[in-house]
Design a protein around this motif. Structure first.
Motif, PDB file in Angstrom:
ATOM      1  N   GLU A  45      42.656  50.726  41.957  1.00 36.42           N
ATOM      2  CA  GLU A  45      41.674  50.659  43.038  1.00 36.42           C
ATOM      3  C   GLU A  45      40.259  50.496  42.467  1.00 36.42           C
ATOM      4  N   CYS A  46      40.024  51.155  41.318  1.00 35.19           N
ATOM      5  CA  CYS A  46      38.709  51.055  40.674  1.00 35.19           C
ATOM      6  C   CYS A  46      38.486  49.653  40.112  1.00 35.19           C
ATOM      7  N   LYS A  72      35.516  57.554  43.314  1.00 36.66           N
ATOM      8  CA  LYS A  72      34.481  58.571  43.179  1.00 36.66           C
ATOM      9  C   LYS A  72      34.291  58.961  41.712  1.00 36.66           C
ATOM     10  N   GLN A  73      35.385  59.074  40.970  1.00 36.42           N
ATOM     11  CA  GLN A  73      35.301  59.386  39.543  1.00 36.42           C
ATOM     12  C   GLN A  73      34.666  58.231  38.777  1.00 36.42           C
ATOM     13  N   LEU A  74      34.937  57.005  39.197  1.00 33.35           N
ATOM     14  CA  LEU A  74      34.314  55.834  38.576  1.00 33.35           C
ATOM     15  C   LEU A  74      32.801  55.891  38.764  1.00 33.35           C
ATOM     16  N   LEU A  75      32.360  56.194  39.965  1.00 32.31           N
ATOM     17  CA  LEU A  75      30.931  56.307  40.224  1.00 32.31           C
ATOM     18  C   LEU A  75      30.323  57.442  39.404  1.00 32.31           C
ATOM     19  N   ILE A 191      31.835  52.479  48.063  1.00 32.09           N
ATOM     20  CA  ILE A 191      32.807  53.585  48.147  1.00 32.09           C
ATOM     21  C   ILE A 191      32.689  54.297  49.470  1.00 32.09           C
ATOM     22  N   LYS A 192      33.826  54.524  50.073  1.00 32.91           N
ATOM     23  CA  LYS A 192      33.878  55.237  51.359  1.00 32.91           C
ATOM     24  C   LYS A 192      33.715  56.732  51.090  1.00 32.91           C
ATOM     25  N   GLN A 193      32.803  57.350  51.785  1.00 30.65           N
ATOM     26  CA  GLN A 193      32.614  58.791  51.662  1.00 30.65           C
ATOM     27  C   GLN A 193      33.577  59.508  52.602  1.00 30.65           C
TER      28      GLN A 193
END
Length: 194
Positions: A45-46, A72-75, A191-193
């Motif tokens: 997905e990343c 989220k971890q990618l960001l 990214i969707k929060q």
């Protein structure tokens, strides 16, 4: 001693790879038992998300790091690497300011000090962005912080563009950091929060 040797070997391997300067070995996540792991179980997905940013290769490098299993971890990793790179650039500017003395002239000293202040603000903004992301802060707050980071990341280039007779001591780092921050902004916007 063994960890230092592993870190040096890892740095040599990363330096040999394309665009390795994006990842400093001291900031890579640790695996089980404190060992550093690279490129294991990349987040599909990343990788797909990286297709939506301007600097795709840079993003994909971060997406293949261990412990990056969600967008989220990618960001978070992108923010962490960006902050580390900005802090290193600030240290280089400190060195240039200390070594410059009076020999460089007022215009150069003023430019270096402006750059140093911008990079300090950039590091603060990126760290606050990470805190906001980790604590589940609002998406608007995160985007506002990253917008400020985007401005700080280009301030130094703007200073030297206004004075073409002066040469920036960190022009390559400036360009790289601006790209990292640009990717952070684009990732956060995509990214969707929860």
């Amino acid at each position: 001693m063994f960890r230092l040797l592993v870190a040096l070997i890892l740095a040599a391997v990363l330096a040999a790879s394309t665009d390795a300067r994006a990842i400093h070995p001291l900031f890579l996540p640790f695996g089980e038992g404190g060992r550093r792991l690279i490129g294991i179980d990349s987040c599909d997905e990343c990788i797909a998300l990286c297709q939506q940013v301007h600097y795709r290769t840079l993003c994909r490098r971060l997406a293949t790091l261990p412990a990056v299993t969600t967008p989220k971890q990618l960001l978070d990793v992108a923010l962490r690497v960006s902050a580390a790179k900005a802090a290193m650039a600030a240290m280089r500017l400190d060195g240039a300011i200390r070594s410059g003395g009076r020999a460089t002239g007022r215009a150069m000293m003023s430019s270096l000090q402006t750059c140093r202040e911008s990079y300090a603000s950039l590091v603060d903004s990126l760290k606050t962005s990470r805190t906001t992301l980790k604590n589940g802060g609002s998406h608007d707050d995160l985007m506002s912080l990253l917008s400020a980071a985007g401005t700080y990341s280009t301030d130094c280039k703007d200073v030297f563009d206004e004075r073409p007779e002066l040469k920036s001591p960190i022009s390559g780092a400036q360009r790289h950091i601006t790209r990292l921050v640009s990717n952070c902004i684009e990732l956060a916007a995509t990214i969707k929060q929860p």
